[in-house]
Write an enzyme that holds these catalytic residues in place. Structure first.
Site, PDB file in Angstrom:
ATOM      1  N   LYS A 119       0.817  -1.218   0.000  1.00  0.00           N
ATOM      2  CA  LYS A 119       0.000   0.000   0.000  1.00  0.00           C
ATOM      3  C   LYS A 119       0.852   1.269   0.000  1.00  0.00           C
ATOM      4  CE  LYS A 119      -4.270  -1.985   1.637  1.00  0.00           C
ATOM      5  NZ  LYS A 119      -3.835  -3.406   1.606  1.00  0.00           N
TER       6      LYS A 119
HETATM    7  C1  PLP Z   1      -4.275  -4.444   0.794  1.00  0.00           C
HETATM    8  C2  PLP Z   1      -3.488  -5.675   0.661  1.00  0.00           C
HETATM    9  C3  PLP Z   1      -3.795  -6.676  -0.293  1.00  0.00           C
HETATM   10  C4  PLP Z   1      -5.010  -6.595  -1.200  1.00  0.00           C
HETATM   11  O1  PLP Z   1      -4.912  -5.607  -2.198  1.00  0.00           O
HETATM   12  P1  PLP Z   1      -6.245  -5.060  -2.906  1.00  0.00           P
HETATM   13  O2  PLP Z   1      -5.799  -3.912  -3.717  1.00  0.00           O
HETATM   14  O3  PLP Z   1      -7.162  -4.658  -1.795  1.00  0.00           O
HETATM   15  O4  PLP Z   1      -6.795  -6.171  -3.729  1.00  0.00           O
HETATM   16  C5  PLP Z   1      -2.990  -7.788  -0.360  1.00  0.00           C
HETATM   17  N1  PLP Z   1      -1.940  -7.940   0.473  1.00  0.00           N
HETATM   18  C6  PLP Z   1      -1.616  -7.015   1.392  1.00  0.00           C
HETATM   19  C7  PLP Z   1      -0.454  -7.273   2.286  1.00  0.00           C
HETATM   20  C8  PLP Z   1      -2.360  -5.847   1.514  1.00  0.00           C
HETATM   21  O5  PLP Z   1      -2.025  -4.939   2.436  1.00  0.00           O
END
Ligand code: PLP
Length: 533
Positions: A119
């Site tokens: 993120k």
């Molecule tokens: C947010 C997140 C995801 C999922 O990503 P999306 O964009 O919501 O599909 C997968 N792995 C981790 C570690 C995350 O923080």
């Protein structure tokens, strides 16, 4: 004029929103999500001229297609990009590594930002955008006239810390992140509460994650409070987050080309998916013209997306459990005992995927309208279709798409569902039988499991790039389940230096004795006052 630098809502068909609108509003006022009026195509010479670009240079070339220079002048955009990725530990920002050369199995590491999760790639940029737009609006204003923004969110871990690290120290922005006291992982708690910047406030609420989420919703619905403090959110539907994530698809494509001296290589991207933001960025890359064999939606046991690709029906299933972070549950779903299942990959524990609406719009646009129709008519029709589906999701907890729409979805995507026991098994398998004793985190393991299945049934012909979304040290529970007792494995070996000092680092956190909206309002206002002094 139709432009990729102007945006419309998936629900209204109304158009003409600027990039700044999409960033600061997040959600359109009709409840829809912003998408560009057109998907830009790549410059004809992109394969040659882009192939040697750094991550930051690629980001600039890509963002320039979606953001008008009249909104953000090129020099400013370059500066924002430089600043956003200067906080990353890896010089390539998102390095590509190979797990098994003999099987063409690769891993794209997206966790080299400040909070060790993917993120950061988006939220470092979004934080700088917020600051840039606000400071421009505030130019020449006296302290009393200045526009400020109060970002409020609830977290059970990942999103909150990435938001805090994206917004720390930003001018005219305050951030309040609520977490359930004592109920999030110690590393994630320490990561958040050790941020001492004056504009960052962690609220440890005595209660559950659900309580925190409910309070945040109530605060947004409190019109007087909202108007007084200009509330903002940094949830996963912000268009700028999707935009920022497009870059690493291109970057890894070129890295693979280089590694194999093969300019005709067409990779398959495997994406551990929750709210559908990460894989949606891949869809935009593909639609722009990046050669991608397929995008693989890999879900955990919260498998609404996998079921959609198998059946054409998008439907909330009853599982008892907690409510998810990030997802927007259909009204009343919780009251009826619908909830998400708690899994070993908690950042993907969702009931519905908030960004999926954007894909639905494109599926409707491509297959429920025809190219001979007027463009604005086609857009309107796609939006109407989306609205119908979203109403059905609320009132009937699901809907089915037409066979043509499902066919369209299958032309770009495959899907897989991965259980907790398979997550553990794959972490163990990759550690014991990869080229380098690699330790996967449980989210990345979901993707790698899907890739291994593809190899088992289709062989190793195609190069698979699995997106790795978190550092294993953040999710020690699953990693320990998989690897404890294996000869040579020691968790401390994977623990980054940055985590070692966290336990004893100075912390600042505000306790909220009861999960009560009025009490939270009091705390927020007191801290905002204090910040001004
Ligand atoms: C947010 C997140 C995801 C999922 O990503 P999306 O964009 O919501 O599909 C997968 N792995 C981790 C570690 C995350 O923080």
């Amino acid at each position: 004029m139709v432009s990729a630098q102007s945006y419309l809502s998936t629900r209204g068909g109304s158009s003409g929103f600027s990039f700044e609108d999409t960033v600061l509003k997040g959600l359109a006022s009709d409840g829809g999500l912003f998408i560009p009026e057109a998907i830009p195509s790549l410059p004809t010479d992109w394969q040659t001229t882009w192939s040697t670009k750094t991550f930051q240079e690629l980001a600039f070339s890509l963002f320039s297609l979606y953001i008008s220079p009249s909104e953000i002048p090129s020099e400013d955009l370059k500066r924002l990009i430089e600043k956003s990725y200067s906080t990353f530990r890896a010089p390539e920002i998102t390095p590509l590594t190979t797990l098994r050369k003999s099987e063409n199995l690769h891993l794209l590491e997206l966790f080299h930002g400040p909070t060790f999760a993917f993120k950061d790639v988006a939220l470092q940029f979004v934080g700088n955008l917020f600051e840039y737009f606000l400071s421009r609006r505030n130019e020449g204003k006296s302290a009393g006239e200045k526009e400020t923004l109060t970002v409020i969110g609830a977290t059970s871990g990942d999103t909150g810390s990435a938001a805090i690290y994206g917004l720390r120290g930003k001018e005219d922005i305050s951030v309040f992140i609520l977490h359930p006291k004592g109920k999030i992982s110690p590393i994630q708690e320490a990561q958040m509460t050790s941020v001492l910047d004056k504009n960052v406030h962690n609220l440890a609420v005595v209660g559950t994650f659900d309580n925190c989420q409910d309070i945040v919703k109530e605060l947004f619905a409190d019109t007087a409070f909202n108007a007084r403090h200009k509330l903002g959110a940094v949830n996963s539907i912000n268009w700028a987050r999707i935009l920022a994530q497009i870059v690493y698809y291109f970057h890894s494509y070129f890295a693979l080309q280089k590694a194999y001296s093969n300019k005709t290589l067409i990779p398959r991207f495997v994406v551990p998916t929750g709210n559908f933001g990460d894989v949606l960025a891949g869809y935009f890359a593909k639609r722009m013209g990046l050669p991608i064999e397929k995008l693989v939606v890999a879900t955990n046991e919260n498998d609404i997306l996998d079921r959609f690709w198998k059946s054409g029906t998008y439907e909330i299933h009853a599982v008892s459990g907690k409510e998810a972070e990030g997802g927007i549950p259909a009204d009343g779903a919780k009251a009826h005992g619908f909830g998400v299942k708690e899994t070993l990959s908690p950042a993907m524990d969702i009931l519905v995927s908030s960004n999926f609406e954007r894909l639905l719009w494109y599926l409707a646009f491509e297959r429920e309208t025809t190219a001979d129709q007027d463009l604005s008519e086609r857009q309107k029709k796609a939006s109407e279709k989306v609205k119908e589906m979203m109403v059905a999701l609320k009132t009937q907890r699901g809907f089915s798409v037409t066979p043509a729409m499902l066919e369209e979805a299958k032309s770009d995507f495959d899907s897989e569902r991965v259980s907790d026991s398979q997550i553990v098994e794959t972490i163990r398998e990759i550690y014991t039988a990869s080229d380098s004793k690699y330790v996967l985190d449980p989210h990345s393991s979901v993707g790698v499991t899907a890739a291994l299945r593809h190899i088992a049934s289709n062989g190793t012909q195609v190069h698979q790039v699995c997106l790795s979304t978190a550092h294993p040290a953040k999710f020690s529970h699953a990693v320990d389940l998989a690897l404890n007792g294996i000869d040579g494995y020691n968790f401390d070996d994977v623990l980054p230096d940055q985590f070692k000092g966290l336990a004893v680092a100075e912390k600042r956190v505000e306790d909220v004795a009861k999960a009560d909206k009025e009490l939270v309002k009091e705390v927020v206002e007191r801290l905002l006052e204090g910040g001004k002094a």
